[in-house]
Scaffold this active site. Sequence first.
Site: not given
Ligand code: FAD
Length: 478
Positions: A290, A293, A321, A356, A374, A397
Amino acid sequence: MNKPRILFWHRKDLRIFDNQSLIKAFSLSNAITSTYIFDKNYPHDFNANSRAWFLGNSLQELGNNWKKMGSRLIMEEGDPVLIIPQLAKKIDAKFVFWNKSIEPYEINRDLKIKKNLEEQNIQVIETWDHLLIEPLKIFSGNNKPYSVYGPFYKNLKSKMNLLGPYDQDKVVFQFKDIDNKLKENKTINSSDSVLEKFIKNIKFPGSNICPCKPGENAAETILENFINEKKIYSYDSARDFPSHNGTSFLSASLRFGTISIRKIWNATLNLNSDCANRVNYLSIETWQKELVWREFYQHCLFHFPELEKGPYRKKWDHFPWQNNNEWFQHWSNGETGVPIVDAAMRQLNSTGWMHNRCRMIVASFLVKDLICNWQMGEKKFMETLVDGDLAANNGGWQWSASSGMDPKPLRIFNPYTQAKKFDPICEYIKYWIPELSKVSNSELLNGEISNLEKNNYSSPIVNHNIQQRLFKSLYAEI
Ligand code: FAD
């Protein structure tokens, strides 16, 4: 001989420890004064109430930390293109240090500032800090930037296993403040009131329930809870269930740089080295994926800045759209009549954060069921999320819309199937939609809620199966 005075500019690195540019600056001179500018031309840092709250509180702590270490954080608002050169002159700086950004606006802005400073014989030193690896140091086999996550992960991971020892916490900073005569300077003295005014204007009722916490100290505590207390070992099994609190909640800390990505990654390596249990090992790896990502989307935006403006796959420019504004408002307010979607949007609107799994569900619903562009959802998220980040949000997105880097062409989530799998006893749904607390789980999960109105909850604004067919037929046209 006097050591040269340095202006250090904080941006998405609101911390003192393991700040790559600050470490470099400190190795040159301890006569460092720092600054943060509320950049009126760059809305992404504070155009959401939640982010304004996170930013304001993080800055307050950062300012105190600078004072404790013998110097100060000067805060101003306006255009950094004008302010940074003026400030550098005012404090008689010979150098200006900052950490590099991957965002198109910031890259262009920084170029202008650098040029201006160099014309005044002030040297600019830029460093990479926000990433595990510099974007120009990782390429695919044919020397191109990666556009697919899998191979990017594999390459990055092999490099990260070789990361040197992390010892930044042991660095002791002691800075030297500006001269007495400068302390009388009006701009420098008005700095605290700039922050006070900013904080006074913040309207974020969710501050008590937002799971992300501002400041360097809080980020440390969150990391400790997650890693040192071994919550990370259950990440793999818990992370997809929105009622389980199974994720780290570090996203806003990473977004604003109140903690370093190297420190986090290193903590996972330390765990790895004494981890004999295979289940635990896999869970650590899932979390690392993650983090990668996040890294991947940052690199993508750096190499493909056009992502900010529209779809990566150009055929999506022609998608017809429907953009029904009334439906969009229902989605936005958590009033679509589809319980898992509404619960998620209510979590977002109340706390500034969304799980997420739910981000993927609501994004798919907006794009593939409501047939809204989107970019409408991308904007709503940026206006609400505490961790709202241009690269991650745009990446998420575009992934959900199937217009981005992800090679799989079309992915449509059925919100009812998703709820059955990830909220099987409707804990999450009922928590965020209390009016449904007395409705049976099977009614909620199968979308057969016969007593909706009695419960003060609306019927679904669309039928998933019909909309899915419509979406597919429109997709066939492009
Ligand atoms: P954890 O699951 O603990 O993950 C650890 C870290 O990994 C996160 O803090 C984040 O920095 C990174 N991470 C995890 N998943 C993703 C992912 N899919 N993409 C990118 N980084 C990731 N994340 C953001 O930080 N900012 C956003 O604006 C954002 N917008 C999103 C929009 C959509 C439509 C989707 C599907 C995902 C988005 N995410 C975004 C990714 C993800 O949802 C969040 O990072 C995550 O939910 C944050 O919670 P956590 O810190 O507990 O994550």
